[in-house]
Write a protein that holds these residues in place. Structure first.
Motif, short mmCIF file in Angstrom:
data_model
loop_
_atom_site.label_atom_id
_atom_site.label_comp_id
_atom_site.label_asym_id
_atom_site.label_seq_id
_atom_site.Cartn_x
_atom_site.Cartn_y
_atom_site.Cartn_z
N SER A 1 1.56 9.52 -5.45
CA SER A 1 1.89 10.88 -4.99
C SER A 1 3.01 11.51 -5.80
O SER A 1 3.14 12.73 -5.82
CB SER A 1 2.26 10.86 -3.51
N LEU B 1 0.84 4.15 -2.86
CA LEU B 1 0.59 5.55 -2.49
C LEU B 1 1.75 6.45 -2.89
O LEU B 1 1.54 7.58 -3.34
CB LEU B 1 0.31 5.65 -0.99
N TYR B 2 2.98 5.96 -2.72
CA TYR B 2 4.12 6.77 -3.13
C TYR B 2 4.12 6.98 -4.65
O TYR B 2 4.33 8.10 -5.12
CB TYR B 2 5.45 6.13 -2.70
N ILE C 1 0.83 -1.20 0.00
CA ILE C 1 0.00 0.00 0.00
C ILE C 1 0.87 1.26 0.00
O ILE C 1 0.59 2.23 -0.73
CB ILE C 1 -0.96 -0.02 1.20
#
Length: 138
Positions: A124, A120-121, A116
Motif C-alpha cells: 500500500s 499489505l503495508y 500478511i
C-alpha cells in the motif's frame, strides 16, 4: 558602562528561556518483513504465556472458592445423579492442555497475520506514499 556581573546576569536570564523544540518529520515507507514477523511472533508468545497462566489462575480461584463443588451439586440436583463431579470434565490437566493448544494456535495465526499485515503495508505504500510520522524534542 555595564559591569561583568550585569552581563552575566543578562546572559543567564536569556539562557533561562526554553529553546525552540526541534521537530523532525519522517515518512515510514518500508517495514522489514522479517523484523515484523519476529516481533509478531514474540508478541504472540507473550500472549500465549499470559493465556496459559491466566487459565491456571482462573481454575485455581474457581477450585479454591468451591464453585466447582457448587456446580456439581446443582447439576446433581437437576439431573438426579449423585456421583457427578465437574472437575472430572474440567480438571486442571484438561484446562491447561486446552490452553496450551489454543496458545500454540494463537502463536501461529498471530505470526501469519503479522506477516500478511507487513506485506499489505509494503504494497500500500506504493499507492499512498507512506505514513508521515512527526517527532519533537522537548
Amino acid at each position: 558602562m555595564s559591569s561583568v556581573a550585569e552581563k552575566l546576569a543578562r546572559k543567564s536570564s536569556s539562557s533561562a528561556r526554553t529553546p525552540q523544540a526541534k521537530q523532525v518529520r519522517l515518512k515510514l515507507v518500508y517495514v522489514d518483513f522479517w523484523s515484523a514477523v519476529k516481533l509478531s511472533f514474540l508478541v504472540m508468545v507473550a500472549l500465549g504465556i499470559v493465556l496459559i497462566v491466566g487459565s491456571f489462575l482462573v481454575w485455581m480461584v474457581l477450585a479454591q472458592t468451591g464453585i466447582f463443588d457448587t456446580l456439581s451439586g446443582l447439576y446433581g440436583e437437576i439431573s438426579g445423579e449423585d456421583s457427578f463431579s465437574i472437575t472430572e470434565i474440567f480438571g486442571l490437566g484438561q484446562v491447561l492442555g486446552i490452553a496450551l493448544v489454543l496458545a500454540i494456535l494463537n502463536i501461529i495465526v498471530g505470526t501469519v497475520l503479522g506477516a500478511i499485515a507487513t506485506v499489505l503495508y509494503n504494497l500500500s505504500v506504493r499507492i499512498t506514499g507512506g505514513v508521515l510520522v512527526g517527532f519533537a524534542n522537548q
